[in-house]
Design a protein around this motif. Structure first.
Motif, PDB file in Angstrom:
ATOM      1  N   GLU A  77       0.850  -1.187   0.000  1.00 33.26           N
ATOM      2  CA  GLU A  77       0.000   0.000   0.000  1.00 33.26           C
ATOM      3  C   GLU A  77       0.886   1.237   0.000  1.00 33.26           C
ATOM      4  O   GLU A  77       2.107   1.141   0.081  1.00 33.26           O
ATOM      5  N   PHE A  78       0.266   2.380  -0.105  1.00 27.75           N
ATOM      6  CA  PHE A  78       1.013   3.631  -0.087  1.00 27.75           C
ATOM      7  C   PHE A  78       0.523   4.500   1.058  1.00 27.75           C
ATOM      8  O   PHE A  78      -0.674   4.571   1.339  1.00 27.75           O
ATOM      9  N   SER A  79       1.465   5.141   1.706  1.00 30.12           N
ATOM     10  CA  SER A  79       1.172   6.157   2.703  1.00 30.12           C
ATOM     11  C   SER A  79       1.665   7.458   2.089  1.00 30.12           C
ATOM     12  O   SER A  79       2.860   7.756   2.121  1.00 30.12           O
ATOM     13  N   GLY A  80       0.747   8.181   1.465  1.00 35.42           N
ATOM     14  CA  GLY A  80       1.159   9.322   0.650  1.00 35.42           C
ATOM     15  C   GLY A  80       1.868   8.789  -0.576  1.00 35.42           C
ATOM     16  O   GLY A  80       1.311   7.999  -1.332  1.00 35.42           O
ATOM     17  N   ARG A  81       3.112   9.155  -0.744  1.00 39.05           N
ATOM     18  CA  ARG A  81       3.909   8.640  -1.863  1.00 39.05           C
ATOM     19  C   ARG A  81       4.856   7.522  -1.450  1.00 39.05           C
ATOM     20  O   ARG A  81       5.593   6.979  -2.257  1.00 39.05           O
ATOM     21  N   THR A  82       4.829   7.196  -0.174  1.00 37.46           N
ATOM     22  CA  THR A  82       5.754   6.197   0.355  1.00 37.46           C
ATOM     23  C   THR A  82       5.123   4.809   0.314  1.00 37.46           C
ATOM     24  O   THR A  82       4.060   4.595   0.897  1.00 37.46           O
ATOM     25  N   PRO A  83       5.791   3.871  -0.378  1.00 40.01           N
ATOM     26  CA  PRO A  83       5.258   2.506  -0.397  1.00 40.01           C
ATOM     27  C   PRO A  83       5.432   1.844   0.969  1.00 40.01           C
ATOM     28  O   PRO A  83       6.384   2.113   1.695  1.00 40.01           O
TER      29      PRO A  83
END
Length: 108
Positions: free
Chosen positions: A73-79
């Motif tokens: 999943e992504f948290s903002g742009r962070t995978p």
């Protein structure tokens, strides 16, 4: 419930050990996941104090066995990679622990 005694119990316990669980890294990984609903890759890497490569290798083996579910999943742009034990994984871990307990009990 009567408990089997002697070598038969030890032999059956030895046979019940799961090679996919038995590795120290995989055993610790399953133990960590058994205590929570899910955990992210980085938390597990830090808790087990292993390299990214080693952890990835062991996760892939457990995922192929059907013991671990991997979700990206992504948290903002962070995978972010999140892992959770499957029902089969929990059962395999429990069976492995039971076999270890029987082996530790030995011939008594």
């Amino acid at each position: 419930m009567a408990r089997a005694v002697g070598p038969v119990s030890l032999a059956s316990a030895r046979v019940a050990l799961d090679d996919r669980v038995h590795s120290p890294v995989r055993f610790c990984l399953l133990a960590a996941l058994n205590s929570v609903d899910s955990a992210d890759y980085q938390t597990l890497k830090d808790a087990l104090d292993v390299s990214y490569t080693l952890l990835s290798k062991h996760i892939a083996l457990l995922e192929d066995a059907g013991y671990v579910r991997v979700h990206k999943e992504f948290s903002g742009r962070t995978p972010r990679t999140v892992l959770a034990l499957t029902t089969s994984g929990r059962d395999a871990f429990r069976t492995h622990l039971t076999a270890l307990d029987e082996i530790v009990a030995g011939l008594t």
